[in-house]
Design an enzyme around this catalytic site. Sequence first.
Site, PDB file in Angstrom:
ATOM      1  N   GLY A  40       0.790  -1.230   0.000  1.00  0.00           N
ATOM      2  CA  GLY A  40       0.000   0.000   0.000  1.00  0.00           C
ATOM      3  C   GLY A  40       0.819   1.276   0.000  1.00  0.00           C
ATOM      4  O   GLY A  40       2.012   1.290  -0.336  1.00  0.00           O
ATOM      5  N   CYS A  42       1.731   3.084   2.587  1.00  0.00           N
ATOM      6  CA  CYS A  42       2.724   3.091   3.662  1.00  0.00           C
ATOM      7  C   CYS A  42       4.067   2.591   3.154  1.00  0.00           C
ATOM      8  O   CYS A  42       5.086   3.259   3.315  1.00  0.00           O
ATOM      9  CB  CYS A  42       2.210   2.213   4.800  1.00  0.00           C
ATOM     10  SG  CYS A  42       3.416   1.911   6.075  1.00  0.00           S
ATOM     11  N   ALA A 116     -10.517  -4.262  -7.827  1.00  0.00           N
ATOM     12  CA  ALA A 116     -11.811  -4.845  -7.447  1.00  0.00           C
ATOM     13  C   ALA A 116     -12.919  -3.799  -7.527  1.00  0.00           C
ATOM     14  O   ALA A 116     -12.688  -2.620  -7.232  1.00  0.00           O
ATOM     15  CB  ALA A 116     -11.721  -5.380  -6.015  1.00  0.00           C
ATOM     16  N   GLY A 184       1.111  20.611   7.044  1.00  0.00           N
ATOM     17  CA  GLY A 184       0.704  19.487   7.901  1.00  0.00           C
ATOM     18  C   GLY A 184       1.871  18.515   8.044  1.00  0.00           C
ATOM     19  O   GLY A 184       3.049  18.911   7.959  1.00  0.00           O
ATOM     20  N   ASP A 310      -7.219   4.176   6.278  1.00  0.00           N
ATOM     21  CA  ASP A 310      -7.456   5.490   5.670  1.00  0.00           C
ATOM     22  C   ASP A 310      -8.843   5.583   5.028  1.00  0.00           C
ATOM     23  O   ASP A 310      -9.463   6.646   5.060  1.00  0.00           O
ATOM     24  CB  ASP A 310      -6.409   5.747   4.564  1.00  0.00           C
ATOM     25  CG  ASP A 310      -5.097   6.292   5.094  1.00  0.00           C
ATOM     26  OD1 ASP A 310      -4.822   6.132   6.308  1.00  0.00           O
ATOM     27  OD2 ASP A 310      -4.331   6.871   4.295  1.00  0.00           O
ATOM     28  N   ALA A 318      -0.746   4.555   9.602  1.00  0.00           N
ATOM     29  CA  ALA A 318      -0.543   3.150   9.278  1.00  0.00           C
ATOM     30  C   ALA A 318      -0.894   2.231  10.449  1.00  0.00           C
ATOM     31  O   ALA A 318      -1.564   1.198  10.263  1.00  0.00           O
ATOM     32  CB  ALA A 318       0.912   2.927   8.877  1.00  0.00           C
ATOM     33  N   HIS A 441      17.848   6.633  34.040  1.00  0.00           N
ATOM     34  CA  HIS A 441      18.588   7.889  33.952  1.00  0.00           C
ATOM     35  C   HIS A 441      19.985   7.608  33.392  1.00  0.00           C
ATOM     36  O   HIS A 441      20.595   6.597  33.768  1.00  0.00           O
ATOM     37  CB  HIS A 441      18.718   8.505  35.354  1.00  0.00           C
ATOM     38  CG  HIS A 441      19.565   9.744  35.372  1.00  0.00           C
ATOM     39  ND1 HIS A 441      19.095  10.961  34.937  1.00  0.00           N
ATOM     40  CD2 HIS A 441      20.856   9.944  35.757  1.00  0.00           C
ATOM     41  CE1 HIS A 441      20.063  11.855  35.058  1.00  0.00           C
ATOM     42  NE2 HIS A 441      21.147  11.268  35.554  1.00  0.00           N
TER      43      HIS A 441
END
Length: 475
Positions: A40, A42, A116, A184, A310, A318, A441
């Site tokens: 896809g 991503c 599809a 963005g 999405d 993702a 730490h």
Amino acid sequence: MTRQHDMIIIGSGPGGYIAALRAAQLGAKVAVVEKDHLGGTCLNRGCIPSKALLTAAELMHSFKHAGKNWGITCTGEIALDWSRIQKHKDRVLRQNRAGIKNLFKGRRVEVIEGAAAFEGPGRLVVTPGKGDPVRLESDRIILATGTEPARIPGWPEDPKLVCTSDEAVHWSDVPRRLMIVGGGVIGCEFACMMAPFGVEVTIVEMMPALLPGLDHELGSGLAKIFKDRGITCHTNVKVENLQTGKAGLTATLSSGTSLEVDRVLVATGRRANAHSLQLDAAGIGTNDRGFIAVDETMQTNVPGHYCIGDANGRCLLAHAASAHGVAAAENALGESRPFDKPIPSAVYTFPEIGAVGLTEQEADERGIPVSIGRFPLSHLGKAMASQHTEGFVKVLRHRETDALLGVHMLGHNATEVIAAAGTMLHHKATTHDLAEVVFAHPTISEAVKESAEDALGLGLHLPPRKVITAEAVMG
Ligand code: FAD
Ligand code: NAD
């Protein structure tokens, strides 16, 4: 001939491929229909390629500052071999696609190549690039068809001049002067990526601040860092006109400014990929933004038909798609569990951004009484030692119930550090719970604990800001 499966999934992005693996793990006979590469947006033009390029950019940034910051100097030129960076990125994409293919093989998930479209509820026709259409039927169909980048009508269509992130992650060279429309997530990541490579970057954002979808202090903090790096940000501004000319492109901004650039990246959001699916044939409804409408179990208005990631427009990330995918696969196979999990955001600028839960604006809009804790990274020993002092952590606490509502961080490794806060929110922890966790730490993540302590007025590394009662200390 029509072929039957227990479940059909359309799309093999992080939503679809995870849904397929989960359904197969639960014993279902699964087919995935994919019209492009496995993985896809991503994998092929989103998260993974952009992070490969960003890692190289951060290295370049560090090299360029190594003399001033550390006294480590290079006697030769620090040169950019963009084609080598692109080759690394392409290799990673091939490796990951092969990985998905192997995972499918291991769980006997069938891949059907082609686009599809619905012929009726539970009935699909798949049109491959070559060969005859294939007809498929199933009582359980999961739509995981993702989104595509928004484009601006009327602007020059030559993708070498005006492009989206689909093309930008695969650029064969870098421009000299780049205008990014939209400040963005994509706009900020690309600005940060391009600047160290010597590109003159200008962001044009129509809202008053960068990253308007996140807590407002993150965008304003990042804008200051960008300014110091020479990245120009025009906020509250739109591009009124864009024309090609001999010297490249000329943009006229609503502020009256005129800009000459060589390339434009349009990063103004994404739209659902629903148009080619013939949703009407199955009676599947969309919402007013064009995304496929679902309920809390990820089911559409047609029983047995789910939509994840999405394509349902709930959260364009993702890991959200993958989490939806697991939920939808389980619900389609008999569960009925609403999806209700906090989803962290990670922005891969340097410094990074990590955020989870409510923003201050959202708390205000909902009238939730909050106390806010903050801790600047400049106060941390580890940040000082490693010269990663830019940024802060901000914690939102419910003033009456002590619930931990949100954690927002701008700073080094924020995308990793935020996992701790995400875990606490997932388990519905209180702010006292977070403040009581012992962090190692010296680490950058100590700022999360310090910030939670500050929200309670219990910070020890900040000057006292109010009288602390024994009751507050004990929780
Ligand atoms: P997609 O990944 O878009 O997959 C949908 C698939 O469906 C595609 O392969 C498509 O070919 C296929 N498909 C569509 N229609 C059909 C059809 N009719 N028939 C057959 N197949 C079809 N998110 C993050 O969480 N972290 C990041 O760092 C991050 N970086 C990003 C960087 C960029 C530049 C971009 C553009 C996005 C980024 N994202 C990131 C967002 C992330 O890529 C998406 O949220 C995620 O890919 C959505 O997954 P999905 O499975 O819903 O859809
Ligand atoms: P976005 O919604 O994050 O930002 C789009 C920006 O463009 C907004 O700030 C908006 O105000 C602005 N805008 C819209 N129209 C404009 C105009 N005409 N002129 C000027 N500004 C305009 O969308 P994006 O950056 O395109 O990214 C798309 C999706 O991809 C996001 O939802 C994001 O979640 C996802 N993504 C995630 C990551 C990550 O998780 N690290 C990285 C990249 C993309």
